[in-house]
Design a protein around this motif. Structure first.
Motif, short mmCIF file in Angstrom:
data_model
loop_
_atom_site.label_atom_id
_atom_site.label_comp_id
_atom_site.label_asym_id
_atom_site.label_seq_id
_atom_site.Cartn_x
_atom_site.Cartn_y
_atom_site.Cartn_z
N GLN A 1 -5.28 3.44 9.68
CA GLN A 1 -4.70 3.37 8.34
C GLN A 1 -4.31 1.93 7.99
O GLN A 1 -4.61 1.45 6.89
CB GLN A 1 -3.46 4.28 8.25
N GLU B 1 0.85 -1.20 0.00
CA GLU B 1 0.00 0.00 0.00
C GLU B 1 0.88 1.25 0.00
O GLU B 1 1.59 1.53 0.97
CB GLU B 1 -0.92 -0.01 1.23
N THR B 2 0.85 2.00 -1.09
CA THR B 2 1.72 3.17 -1.23
C THR B 2 1.41 4.25 -0.20
O THR B 2 2.30 5.02 0.17
CB THR B 2 1.60 3.76 -2.64
N SER B 3 0.15 4.34 0.26
CA SER B 3 -0.19 5.37 1.25
C SER B 3 0.47 5.12 2.60
O SER B 3 0.53 6.02 3.44
CB SER B 3 -1.72 5.43 1.44
N GLN C 1 5.40 5.68 4.66
CA GLN C 1 5.76 6.82 5.51
C GLN C 1 6.64 6.30 6.64
O GLN C 1 6.60 5.11 6.98
CB GLN C 1 4.50 7.48 6.07
#
Length: 321
Positions: A296, A52-54, A57
């Motif tokens: 998330q 998942e690119t989101s 972080q």
């Protein structure tokens, strides 16, 4: 000094395994279930962060690293333990014993380093939000991870190599895993200096990260007191999983070091559970705490489960037609 007839053993024997008879299969099944749960839960978090690119972080990269380290540490124990549960002889070769010691100690050191770096990440995010993206860049995150891993890989490697070269006058280990403190006690030569030095290093390695984490959360608490209730809620949501994880890991280490420092040689079920706590509880708790508390990650996991369910449904429909 070591007597003339004493030799460094080519194998060690775990002496705390009892003959449980048919119950050994029950214990094996329970242990295997725990190991499969650890692998599954940590892999779900790792795959969620990687795919998942989101979630690309700093905070989620550190969580992913924590789960990878849990897989690394638990793998040093469970395969061997499962084999011993079904075996009538509980022997481990000299090299494999010290490999297990090395993996367990690097796992502990890397876990402490990751939890400390995660506290710093939360400190910058909450106390210095305007500077977060300039301070916690991808290069900085990668550098922190590499330095944290290499420090303990090299330091523990040198220490374990030195201990492995000591002459040993016995091969009986009153544990179910190879522990560095127990092996040092088997040495034929005087190990007072190395014992004191290793205990000082262990205590320092624990209390320096502990003080840093406490300082970070004290600063975070002071910032939250001056902020709105909405800000405090968001800060608590991201900090609570880390607080729970760090507290749980410190309790696990305290249990093991208490047994070592107070020479708990009378082995019973309670002492065995305490000696295993740092290898079982954190690898299970870490993915559960982060997976259930961070929306998330939870949203991504539920999305993958929904997609998997739809894929299975489509395959079933395709087979029917």
């Amino acid at each position: 000094m070591c007597s003339n007839n004493s030799l460094t053993p080519s194998y060690f024997q775990f002496t705390v395994f009892a003959d449980y008879g048919p119950l050994r299969y029950l214990f094996f099944s329970l242990s295997l279930l725990i190991y499969v749960t650890i692998i599954s839960a940590n892999l779900v978090i790792v795959l969620s962060v990687c795919l998942e690119t989101s979630l690309h972080q700093p905070m989620y990269i550190f969580i992913c690293s924590l789960c990878l380290n849990s897989l690394y540490g638990s793998t040093s124990f469970f395969p061997r333990f499962l084999m011993d549960l079904l075996s009538d002889t509980h022997l481990i070769s000299h090299p494999l014993c010290f490999i297990q010691v090395y993996i367990i100690n690097t796992y502990l050191g890397q876990e402490l380093t990751l939890l400390t770096v995660m506290a710093y990440d939360r400190f910058v995010a909450i106390c210095q939000p305007l500077h977060y993206h300039s301070k916690m860049t991808f290069e900085t995150v990668l550098l922190l991870l590499i330095l944290g891993v290499l420090y303990f890989v090299c330091l523990v490697g040198c220490f374990v190599y030195y201990v492995s070269s000591l002459p040993l006058c016995g091969n009986q280990l009153r544990r179910i895993v190879c522990m560095i403190w127990v092996l040092i006690k088997l040495s034929c030569v005087d190990t007072t200096v190395i014992s004191i030095a290793s205990q000082i290093f262990a205590v320092t390695s624990i209390f320096i990260p502990l003080f840093f984490v406490l300082y970070s959360y004290l600063r975070i608490l002071l910032v939250c007191r001056r902020s709105s209730s909405e800000f405090r809620g968001k800060a608590l949501q991201t900090c609570l999983p880390h607080i729970v994880t760090f507290g749980n890991f410190c309790i696990s280490l305290f249990c093991e070091f208490s047994m070592t420092l107070y020479n708990v040689d009378e082995v019973n079920t309670f002492s065995i559970v305490l000696s295993l706590e740092f290898l079982i509880i954190p690898p299970i708790m870490n993915p559960l705490v982060y997976g259930l508390n961070l929306p998330q990650i939870r949203r991504v996991i539920f999305g993958f489960l929904k997609a998997g369910k739809m894929l299975v449904h489509c395959l079933v429909q395709w087979q029917l037609y």
